[in-house]
Each structure stands twice: as C-alpha cells, then as structure tokens.
Design an enzyme around this catalytic site. Structure first.
Site, PDB file in Angstrom:
ATOM      1  N   SER A 201       0.831  -1.183   0.000  1.00 15.46           N
ATOM      2  CA  SER A 201       0.000   0.000   0.000  1.00 15.46           C
ATOM      3  C   SER A 201       0.881   1.253   0.000  1.00 15.46           C
ATOM      4  O   SER A 201       1.640   1.483  -0.948  1.00 15.46           O
ATOM      5  CB  SER A 201      -0.956  -0.064   1.189  1.00 15.46           C
ATOM      6  OG  SER A 201      -2.115   0.669   0.972  1.00 15.46           O
ATOM      7  N   ASP A 282      -9.085  -5.142  -4.677  1.00 22.20           N
ATOM      8  CA  ASP A 282      -8.678  -3.751  -4.559  1.00 22.20           C
ATOM      9  C   ASP A 282      -9.681  -2.911  -5.344  1.00 22.20           C
ATOM     10  O   ASP A 282     -10.375  -3.422  -6.240  1.00 22.20           O
ATOM     11  CB  ASP A 282      -7.273  -3.550  -5.140  1.00 22.20           C
ATOM     12  CG  ASP A 282      -6.177  -3.710  -4.095  1.00 22.20           C
ATOM     13  OD1 ASP A 282      -6.362  -3.223  -2.973  1.00 22.20           O
ATOM     14  OD2 ASP A 282      -5.130  -4.309  -4.414  1.00 22.20           O
ATOM     15  N   HIS A 314      -7.502  -5.884  -0.277  1.00 24.94           N
ATOM     16  CA  HIS A 314      -6.371  -5.010   0.012  1.00 24.94           C
ATOM     17  C   HIS A 314      -5.603  -5.422   1.261  1.00 24.94           C
ATOM     18  O   HIS A 314      -4.417  -5.088   1.409  1.00 24.94           O
ATOM     19  CB  HIS A 314      -6.878  -3.569   0.190  1.00 24.94           C
ATOM     20  CG  HIS A 314      -5.798  -2.543   0.281  1.00 24.94           C
ATOM     21  ND1 HIS A 314      -5.171  -2.019  -0.818  1.00 24.94           N
ATOM     22  CD2 HIS A 314      -5.225  -1.930   1.356  1.00 24.94           C
ATOM     23  CE1 HIS A 314      -4.268  -1.136  -0.443  1.00 24.94           C
ATOM     24  NE2 HIS A 314      -4.276  -1.056   0.880  1.00 24.94           N
TER      25      HIS A 314
END
Length: 339
Positions: A201, A282, A314
């Site tokens: 991320s 995602d 995610h």
C-alpha cells in the site's frame, strides 16, 4: 493502508465518514487539493492520466478507501481484523526468530528497524526489506514482522522498517528515511547478499521511490535485486483530493516529486526485477494504478510482471505472507533463489 483503532483516521474509515468531503473543500467538482489554495494544480505529464478527475468527490474518496471493497469483511471490522492478524503474526515471528529489534538507522525517534535473521546462514544472506502501509500516517514496524517466519526458515533475513508517519513525518521525510535505511543496511551489514524490497500500500509507494534514488549522495551502491510492490499508489495526485491528505498536507509539487509514476527512468543493465501485485478486490483505482505503473516500467525497459491475485482484498493480500504455502510467499522465494 489500515489505520489503527482509536485514531481519527481509523474511526472515519470504519464508520464510512471518510467519503464525506469537508466543508469548504473547493469547487463543486472537488478537484482542488485539500488544505491548498488551488493554485498548484498546474499542468504536466499527469494531467491526462486516468478518469479520476471526472469523479465526484464522494466517488473519488470511495475509490481510495480500501476498507470499502472487501467482500470478506465489512468496512467496520476489516481494519481491526487486519491489525489483529499482523500484530499477532509479528509477535509469533519475534518469539521464534533470532532478532535485533529497534535498531537505529538515524537520529529520529521513528528511524528504527527490526531485523529477523535467517535460521541458518554462513554469514551472508539475502534480505527482504518490508515497508509497511497505513496511508503514510499510521501502523509501524511493530506490526510488520509477520512475513518473517517463512522467509527466515529459507535463509532470508527480513527487515521491518520504521519511519515517521504523518502528521509528524512529511512525505519528503518518509521517502528520505526509507532510502537512508537502505544505505544503513549496506554500510552496517556487509554480509548482505542482495536486497529485495517489499512494500504494501503506502509502503509499496515508498519502495517504488527507492528504485529511483540517486545513491551518490548516500555514498553507497545497494545491490537491489528485486522489488515486490503490493497494492500500491504510484501517482499521488488523486490523493490530494481525498481525506487522506488531511494529515499529509501535501501540495501539488510535493505529490509530483514523490510520485513514482512521474520518475520512471530507462532501465539500466543492473536494474532489478519488479513484481507489481494487485488484489482482485482492490478498488478499480488501485487496480488502475498498478496496471499503469507496471506498463510504464515495461515501456522503459524494466523486467516487470503484474500479478493479479484472485479472491484477495487489500488486506489479506499481504497478511498471508505469513503462510509458507501462499502463492506470493512462494513467488518471492523463487525470485530470491533465481538471483
């Protein structure tokens, strides 16, 4: 990019209020950077990238709110679950591996790293440097050792990097700190046999920035052999127009100079292998950013692959690195063994 429970960001993500633009955030289209006067929107290579400029403020913030996209858990519980998994995994790793914890690589309070040494080594070993997410404003190295056990058992050291998150840390500072950490490892551990970057991320963004470092100012030449970029953000401009920038307080200029997508350089013969990873669940914007960044690297001559992991979101796309049998764990080990 999971904020910790109890933080302002965490509560906003959990209750869904992160999609509500603040009063006075700008004109109706919402595309004035938060906290800025709107004069820095400028022109440049990024102005034609993606369709995010046509989104409403609510839609754009939805796209950059990862907790909203998982079919596995609802947004009210997924962040706490993510923190519980990574913290417990890190606790297990610290209990089972030989470690050096809280090693300072600089003078700042946040400039520390944790090292998980391989089970068996002859003084030399490859190192996977893990850079945590948290939208540049939360999480820490203390939840970042969960991936160590499958790697140290195969002769790979794992380094979990700490850095000063916002609002204490500025984006320029965070990028510099991660670069400084790499230089520190090269100087202090001559037994390192190749460095492999892994970021999740926000950490994937920071790892990508490391790839385009002028190492002459650090007086070292790191042997970076691979980079694994998981569910990252590589163009920061959309972030300017979301709740995420409330703490970061980035200007357009800061976002531009810290966007890996803006600094893709032609690959040199010694360029490392890059694996860009994205989860099926995602958001479309996260998926677009991963696809376009991998395409940009490939066009510049880099050896790059895009791995789209089915059934993952995610959060569990990175959590499962604690498992030996997880496909991404095996891909990383394979990357290291081929070098």
């Amino acid at each position: 990019m999971a904020p910790p429970p109890g933080s302002g960001l965490a509560s906003r993500v959990a209750n869904g209020s992160e999609a509500a633009p603040p009063t006075g955030s700008g004109p109706a289209h919402g595309l004035r950077p938060r906290g800025q006067d709107g004069t820095g929107t400028g022109t440049g290579s990024g102005r034609d990238m993606g369709g995010w400029r046509d989104m409403s403020p609510e839609a754009l913030e939805d796209q950059y709110s990862p907790s909203r996209w998982s079919p596995r858990l609802d947004r009210n519980t997924i962040i706490d679950a993510h923190l519980a998994v990574t913290a417990a995994g890190t606790e297990r790793a610290r209990a089972s591996a030989q470690t050096s914890l809280h090693v300072p690589y600089g003078k700042g309070d946040g400039e520390k790293l944790d090292i998980y040494f391989p089970t068996d080594h002859a003084g030399t070993f490859p190192v996977l440097v893990y850079i945590h997410g948290g939208y540049w404003q939360c999480l820490s190295k203390d939840e970042s050792g969960f991936a160590a056990p499958p790697l140290v058992s195969q002769g790979v050291a794992v380094v979990a990097v700490g850095y000063d998150t916002a609002p204490k840390g500025h984006m320029d500072t965070m990028v510099l700190q991660v670069r400084r950490c790499i230089a520190f490892l090269v100087e202090q551990y001559p037994g390192i046999r190749g460095i492999y970057l892994c970021g999740h991320s926000a950490g994937a963004h920071l790892a990508a920035m490391v790839l385009f470092t002028d190492w002459t100012e650090f007086r070292v030449v790191p042997d970076i052999k691979g980079a694994v970029l998981v569910s990252g953000v590589y163009d920061l401009e959309p972030i300017l127009h979301t709740y995420v920038n409330d703490a970061l307080n980035m200007s357009w200029e800061v976002a531009q100079r810290n966007s890996p997508m803006r600094h893709v350089a032609p690959a040199v013969p010694a360029a490392c292998e890059v694996l860009v990873v994205v989860a099926q669940h995602d958001s479309p914007e996260f998926r677009r950013q991963s696809k376009e960044y991998s395409q940009a690297l490939r066009a510049a001559g880099w050896s790059v692959s895009l791995l789209d992991l089915a059934g993952r979101d995610h959060f569990d796309v990175i959590e499962k690195l604690s498992e030996n049998s997880y496909i991404l764990t095996q891909v990383i080990l394979n990357m290291i063994s081929r070098a």
